[in-house]
Enzyme design. Structure first.
Site, PDB file in Angstrom:
ATOM      1  N   TYR A 268       1.124  -1.367   0.302  1.00  0.00           N
ATOM      2  CA  TYR A 268       0.189  -0.385  -0.337  1.00  0.00           C
ATOM      3  C   TYR A 268       0.925   1.273  -0.345  1.00  0.00           C
ATOM      4  CZ  TYR A 268       0.421  -0.903   5.273  1.00  0.00           C
ATOM      5  OH  TYR A 268       1.252  -0.313   6.810  1.00  0.00           O
ATOM      6  N   HIS A 318       6.125  -0.669   1.286  1.00  0.00           N
ATOM      7  CA  HIS A 318       5.950   0.439   0.293  1.00  0.00           C
ATOM      8  C   HIS A 318       7.369   0.353  -1.339  1.00  0.00           C
ATOM      9  CE1 HIS A 318       3.848   1.997   3.384  1.00  0.00           C
ATOM     10  NE2 HIS A 318       4.649   2.680   3.910  1.00  0.00           N
TER      11      HIS A 318
END
Length: 342
Positions: A268, A318
């Protein structure tokens, strides 16, 4: 002779009526078009030089020299930027699609979550669940400083410059005390998730980024009973923040960032990227501070003494390289400005 005069008079009357109808039709059409195109006088007249630039500025959605939300500048940006998406979870904007909900609850492996509608009902009993932050005006220039935590802020002397912005966004721990010269001391909005929460001054808005239904439950608990003190890590039982200053980042907006901006890189988007796209939707001018490595290529936080201890480029969650490339693209089309230290 009299018949000829009558004939000429009739012809003159018909011609005059035709002329009047033509002029009336033209004026009505011109007036209608003028109202519809009141910000586009170039449709009828051609201008150049300072007057042309002035007229162009009248059509901008803000009072800045350039505006973030202006379209038709970059096809790449236009395909990503969707002005209809609101960053906020509110009473009026509480819908979460089934596909988004399934994606969202998988982010941190939430099991047996509370019904999301019930969780939001409980949430908006405690906080107002309203926001006017997206209200833009063509007569204002709302500048935003998005302040990351990179070590490149050390000895930057950016403090005064950062504080001069209309809004100053900070995230997670981000201390300002003892670092004012480089990072400033003004904060209007602080982005957190439960595990990074700390007490905020009364004049600072808290922007909660929830990654699971339990995060919404924690916020209610932290403002009332104080019964939740653990999610996947310890969290504060209670928080000191004005309820009317609390905003909640919309899971649908988070999914929009993931789909359109980070293109599914990483599990995400980072808090930094979520804050940047948030700024694109509510600000007219966006300046970034404290993003990326320092001048020596080190990735660490400005508030850490040990440069190696805070390495955060590769988190496994990430994609730092892709997000850096995305920031570079936004910079190249002048949608944001990035300040990398001095």
């Amino acid at each position: 002779m009299i018949g000829l005069r009558h004939r000429n008079l009739k012809l003159f009357t018909v011609a005059l009526a035709f002329f009047a109808i033509t002029i009336t039709s033209f004026l009505l059409n011109y007036t209608q078009n003028s109202v519809l195109d009141m910000w586009n006088p170039e449709k009828y007249f051609h201008f150049s030089g300072p007057l042309a630039r002035f007229l162009a500025s009248m059509r901008r959605p803000c009072g800045c020299e350039t505006c973030v939300s202006e379209m038709d500048i970059s096809l790449w940006f236009d395909e990503k930027f969707n002005v209809t998406f609101s960053p906020f979870l509110t009473k009026e904007n509480g819908f979460i699609s089934e596909s988004t909900y399934k994606w969202w609850t998988r982010l941190q492996g939430e099991r047996n979550p509370m019904d999301i509608n019930k969780a939001m009902e409980e949430l908006f009993k405690v906080i107002p669940g309203e926001s006017s932050l997206q209200d833009r005006s063509p007569y204002q220039c709302r500048s935003c400083a998005v302040v990351g935590n990179s070590g490149n802020l050390k000895e930057s002397d950016y403090g005064g410059e950062i504080d001069s912005h209309t809004f100053v966004f900070r995230m997670n721990h981000a201390p300002t005390e003892k670092f004012e010269k480089d990072v400033g001391n003004k904060t209007t909005h602080h982005f957190v998730y439960p595990e990074s929460m700390r007490d905020l001054p009364e004049n600072v808005s808290m922007v909660l980024i929830p990654f699971k239904t339990l995060d919404l439950q924690w916020l209610v608990s932290a403002l009332t009973s104080g019964t939740i003190n653990f999610t996947y890590a310890p969290v504060p039982r209670r928080i000191k923040v004005a309820k009317e200053k609390i905003l909640v980042y919309h899971p649908e907006f988070m999914k929009y960032v993931y789909d359109k901006w980070s293109l599914h890189h990483g599990r995400y988007p980072s808090t930094g990227l979520l804050s940047i796209v948030f700024a694109l939707h509510i600000c007219d001018k966006v300046d970034l501070y404290g993003f990326g490595a320092d001048s020596k290529g080190n990735w660490h936080h400005y508030f850490e003494n040990n440069q190696a201890a805070g390495a955060f480029r590769q988190t496994g969650v990430h994609d730092g390289d892709f997000e850096a490339e995305l920031i570079g693209n936004l910079t190249s089309i002048k949608k944001i400005s990035v300040f990398k230290g001095r």
